[in-house]
Every structure is written in C-alpha cells, then in structure tokens.
Enzyme design. Structure first.
Site, PDB file in Angstrom:
ATOM      1  N   HIS A 238       0.801  -1.228   0.000  1.00  6.04           N
ATOM      2  CA  HIS A 238       0.000   0.000   0.000  1.00  6.04           C
ATOM      3  C   HIS A 238       0.831   1.274   0.000  1.00  6.04           C
ATOM      4  CE1 HIS A 238       1.140  -0.132   4.203  1.00  6.04           C
ATOM      5  NE2 HIS A 238       0.882   1.152   4.249  1.00  6.04           N
TER       6      HIS A 238
HETATM    7  C1  UD1 Z   1      -1.628   5.365   6.377  1.00  9.20           C
HETATM    8  C2  UD1 Z   1      -0.298   5.741   7.035  1.00  9.20           C
HETATM    9  C3  UD1 Z   1       0.712   4.640   6.762  1.00  9.20           C
HETATM   10  C4  UD1 Z   1       0.187   3.299   7.202  1.00  9.20           C
HETATM   11  C5  UD1 Z   1      -1.144   3.043   6.509  1.00  9.20           C
HETATM   12  C6  UD1 Z   1      -1.711   1.713   6.944  1.00  9.20           C
HETATM   13  C7  UD1 Z   1       0.307   8.130   7.109  1.00  9.20           C
HETATM   14  C8  UD1 Z   1       1.178   9.155   6.523  1.00  9.20           C
HETATM   15  N1  UD1 Z   1       0.261   6.962   6.450  1.00  9.20           N
HETATM   16  O1  UD1 Z   1      -1.441   5.347   4.982  1.00  9.20           O
HETATM   17  O2  UD1 Z   1       1.892   4.915   7.505  1.00  9.20           O
HETATM   18  O3  UD1 Z   1       1.118   2.281   6.871  1.00  9.20           O
HETATM   19  O4  UD1 Z   1      -2.028   4.097   6.875  1.00  9.20           O
HETATM   20  O5  UD1 Z   1      -2.932   1.417   6.402  1.00  9.20           O
HETATM   21  O6  UD1 Z   1      -0.316   8.381   8.112  1.00  9.20           O
HETATM   22  N2  UD1 Z   1      -9.067   5.002   2.549  1.00  9.20           N
HETATM   23  C9  UD1 Z   1     -10.283   4.362   2.574  1.00  9.20           C
HETATM   24  N3  UD1 Z   1     -10.773   3.994   3.787  1.00  9.20           N
HETATM   25  C10 UD1 Z   1     -10.112   4.221   4.948  1.00  9.20           C
HETATM   26  C11 UD1 Z   1      -8.868   4.887   4.894  1.00  9.20           C
HETATM   27  C12 UD1 Z   1      -8.357   5.262   3.687  1.00  9.20           C
HETATM   28  O7  UD1 Z   1     -10.907   4.129   1.564  1.00  9.20           O
HETATM   29  O8  UD1 Z   1     -10.614   3.837   6.023  1.00  9.20           O
HETATM   30  C13 UD1 Z   1      -8.503   5.380   1.235  1.00  9.20           C
HETATM   31  C14 UD1 Z   1      -8.728   6.823   0.858  1.00  9.20           C
HETATM   32  O9  UD1 Z   1      -8.977   6.884  -0.506  1.00  9.20           O
HETATM   33  C15 UD1 Z   1      -7.389   7.468   1.163  1.00  9.20           C
HETATM   34  C16 UD1 Z   1      -6.407   6.326   0.900  1.00  9.20           C
HETATM   35  O10 UD1 Z   1      -7.108   5.147   1.254  1.00  9.20           O
HETATM   36  O11 UD1 Z   1      -7.164   8.574   0.374  1.00  9.20           O
HETATM   37  C17 UD1 Z   1      -5.159   6.411   1.688  1.00  9.20           C
HETATM   38  O12 UD1 Z   1      -5.430   6.584   3.084  1.00  9.20           O
HETATM   39  P1  UD1 Z   1      -4.488   7.514   4.000  1.00  9.20           P
HETATM   40  O13 UD1 Z   1      -4.986   7.483   5.402  1.00  9.20           O
HETATM   41  O14 UD1 Z   1      -4.287   8.809   3.354  1.00  9.20           O
HETATM   42  O15 UD1 Z   1      -3.093   6.825   3.955  1.00  9.20           O
HETATM   43  P2  UD1 Z   1      -2.673   5.297   3.967  1.00  9.20           P
HETATM   44  O16 UD1 Z   1      -2.119   4.959   2.632  1.00  9.20           O
HETATM   45  O17 UD1 Z   1      -3.777   4.444   4.505  1.00  9.20           O
END
Ligand code: UD1
Length: 390
Positions: A238
């Site tokens: 991811h």
């Molecule tokens: C975050 C953490 C990363 C961790 C990862 C684990 C930071 C900088 N990054 O990254 O260190 O390894 O979590 O999962 O804090 N989304 C959903 N549902 C959710 C959450 C996210 O659909 O419940 C989607 C959204 O489109 C979002 C994308 O996933 O834009 C990324 O989520 P985000 O929280 O920005 O970062 P992660 O890649 O999850």
C-alpha cells in the site's frame, strides 16, 4: 517487572501524589490499533490498584478517524476487545496537510476540555504527529510508543512523522536497540528513553494463544487458503511509493504474478492499492484479491503462510516473531532488527531481487530467525510501570 531504563525519568510536572491521573490514548489509522490495545488493557488493569492507593486513574481513547472504513477500523476495536473510542474526531482522508491540520484543530478542543496529564501516541502516522504536536503546544506531556525507528529516507511521510514526534516527546518508548542509538544520535537525553520491547508483539502473542485455543473462526476465504493443504503466500502492498505510480507498480506486480505461478497468493487489498489496480487495469492471475481483513483473520492467514510479501512496517515484525519468512518490498527498513535477527529479507523493489528472495524461500533455504530481545508480550506492562512511577 523488568524495565530497561536508559536513564532516570525527570519529566517533571506530573505531581508526586497524584489524586487524578488522566491519560489520553490516541489512535488514528489501522496500524495504530494493535499498538494502543495492549497499553489500554495494561492501564485498565492498574485502575483498581490506583483506586486503593487513593488515585483516580482515568483512561480515554481518542480516535482521529484517519482510517474510517469498518474493515480498516471498527473490526480492530472488536477483535482487540477495546471499548468504543471516547471521542471520534472524524478527520477522514485528505492531503497530508489537510489530514494533519484537521486532527490538530479537533484534538486541541478535546485537550482544552479534558486537560489530560499525559497523551500517548503510537507509531508514525499523520495522527501521531498531529496529536503529539497539539498536546505539546498546550503543555501536556507526550509519550511516544515505538520511538526511535528510522529509515533515513525523508521522502517517506512516516519518517517525517517519526522524527518530529520524537523531537518533542517527553517519554520515548523504544522497541529495538537501533531506536535507542538513533535517538541518542539526534541528541535526545537518555533519561527520556526506555527500551521496553514491542507492544505490537504483545497483541500478537495474546491473540495467537486465543486462536490456538480455538477462540476465533477465520473467514471462509482464509479458511479455504489454510485448509486445502497447499502452501500459500500472503501479500500486503500500500505504500504510495510502490503503488501510486504505474511505472513503480508494474515491475513489482510482475514479480508477484510470477511467484503466483508457483504458489497461490492471498492479497487483502488496502483501498489505496485497490483503486490503483483498477485504474491501471492490472491482471491478477493466481492472486486472490479480497477486501481488507480484520486483525484476527490476518493473523490466522499469516501464521500458516509459507511466506509474506509486504511493504508494511508491522508485518516485518510480526513475521519475525511467527518465524514466517518475509520479503519486504522496500529499499530500506526502519526495523533493522527484523533483518539482522529475524526472518525478514529486505528485497528492494526490483523484480530480480524480489524473485531471488522468493525462490530462496520456496526452495526451503529460508533463513532461520530468532526473536528480538524483549519482544515477549510484556512491553505494555513495562510502559505502564514507567508511567505509574513518574
Ligand atoms: C496510512 C499511514 C501509513 C500506514 C497506513 C496503513 C500516514 C502518513 N500513512 O497510509 O503509515 O502504513 O495508513 O494502512 O499516516 N481510505 C479508505 N478507507 C479508509 C482509509 C483510507 O478508503 O478507512 C482510502 C482513501 O482513498 C485514502 C487512501 O485510502 O485517500 C489512503 O489513506 P491515508 O490514510 O491517506 O493513507 P494510507 O495509505 O492508509
């Protein structure tokens, strides 16, 4: 309880005779929940002793809402027997600045209302930095659990979060010796640093014994993978640097699908990666792509896997303790002990190096690891021991 002290605590300010001791635990994103859970349970176990001693120990959980899907959040609270968070900040997704700023603005209001004596943050996600910074600026003591880890790669958002959180924390609880050395090299005074072991492993050990006692039934998908008698691998992927751009994901995906010709691969897909695979129209022959799964289901899948491919931090540690070979699809790791002592191969992101590690493992020549010192299931108790004697 054996606390490995690097120095003597002198963080001041928390009164010697505490009548009311308010501790606020912050969780925001998926990898935080398994770190917060054992600290919550260890603190809760001390409430009665504190009451007898005339102290009112109050514990609250703040969920920033950085992760919000049921499969990325609620399932972990259920699996880890945590109460619903006292406060949910509903930060949601957004750019780093938006996510961090929203968490700070909402968390500041909570701190002003509740006035905790101590805020505990874990790991390295945006919520970790946002809440530690907010607390510190209001004069509230901050403890950082999983301090000192460094990838030395400032293009990783997590590395920025780690360095800044450590720079302002009053208490730094460290999982491995490299963390102590990194903090000392950055000029953090020894009296703030405590090598206590790994809370994520507390959660793993506790739940492994629950699974082994038959206390959990895996989902049909995981059951299926485990019960057909064939070897299988588990994949998680991811990290933005691996999945966000087509030119980075294609070679990695090429190596994965090559391995999938030899061994079936179970891939619980993070929402970020799922949307990129769809956008880039990637084929997934031999790879069973499923929605994200809960903690217990994942543990059931990983513990019996022939190997794990990952770019996550936590899985490098969990596989080391489970003795499962791990191919880490990254150029660096902030958890070097998993390579030095554990079962982790730091394979890089090129197909050649990923495949070379995979073939070594599949040919039966995987390196045998040992479990790092203090990764024994009692890290949270050590942390609480320190907190109760401030
Ligand atoms: C975050 C953490 C990363 C961790 C990862 C684990 C930071 C900088 N990054 O990254 O260190 O390894 O979590 O999962 O804090 N989304 C959903 N549902 C959710 C959450 C996210 O659909 O419940 C989607 C959204 O489109 C979002 C994308 O996933 O834009 C990324 O989520 P985000 O929280 O920005 O970062 P992660 O890649 O999850």
């Amino acid at each position: 309880m054996d606390v490995v002290r690097i120095g003597n605590v002198s963080v001041g300010n928390i009164p010697e005779m505490i009548n009311q001791y308010k501790i606020c635990l912050v969780a925001g994103a998926r990898p935080n929940f398994m770190k917060v859970a054992p600290i919550f349970h260890a603190l809760a176990a001390r409430k009665e002793d504190a009451r007898i001693a005339g102290n009112d120990l109050q514990i609250s959980i703040v969920h920033t809402g950085q992760h919000y899907d049921e499969s990325m959040s609620e399932v972990f609270f259920r699996d880890l027997r945590m109460p619903k968070p006292d406060v949910h900040l509903e930060v949601g997704s957004g750019s780093h600045a938006v996510q961090t700023a929203k968490a700070m603005i909402s968390f500041e209001k909570i701190l002003l209302d509740d006035r905790p004596d101590l805020v505990i943050v874990v790991g390295d996600v945006n919520s970790t930095l946002a809440c530690s910074l907010t607390a510190k600026k209001l004069g509230v003591k901050v403890a950082h659990v999983e301090a000192g880890l460094r990838s030395f790669d400032m293009s990783m958002p997590e590395e920025i979060n780690r360095k800044l959180t450590d720079a302002i924390s009053d208490l730094l609880f460290v999982t491995e010796n490299s963390g102590v050395q990194n903090l000392r090299a950055e000029g953090i005074p020894t009296e703030k640093i405590f090598l206590v072991g790994n809370v994520m492993i507390d959660t793993l050990k506790h739940n492994l014994s629950l699974i082994e006692r038959g206390g959990f039934t895996p989902s049909a998908f995981v059951q299926n993978f485990r019960s057909n008698g064939l070897r299988y691998a588990v994949l998680t992927l991811h990290r933005p640097s691996n999945v966000d751009r087509r030119e980075n994901l294609i070679p990695i995906w090429g190596a994965i699908t090559e391995v999938a010709r030899q061994i079936p691969i179970l891939f619980p897909v993070h929402p970020r990666t799922g949307s990129k695979l769809r956008e880039f129209g990637m084929e997934a022959e031999g790879v069973s792509i499923i929605e994200p799964i809960g903690y217990l289901d994942m543990l059931c899948a990983v513990k019996d896997a022939a190997m794990v491919f990952t770019d996550s931090g936590g899985l490098q540690e969990e596989t080391t303790v489970l003795g499962v070979p791990c191919v880490t699809i990254r150029e660096n790791t902030e958890r070097p002990i998993t390579v030095e002592l554990g079962t982790n191969y730091l394979a890089g992101t090129s197909p050649e190096t990923i495949l070379s590690a995979a073939w070594e493992i599949l040919s039966g020549n995987a390196k045998k690891g040992t479990i790092p010192p203090l990764w024994d299931g009692h890290a949270a108790e050590r942390i609480v021991e320190v907190l109760m004697h401030l």
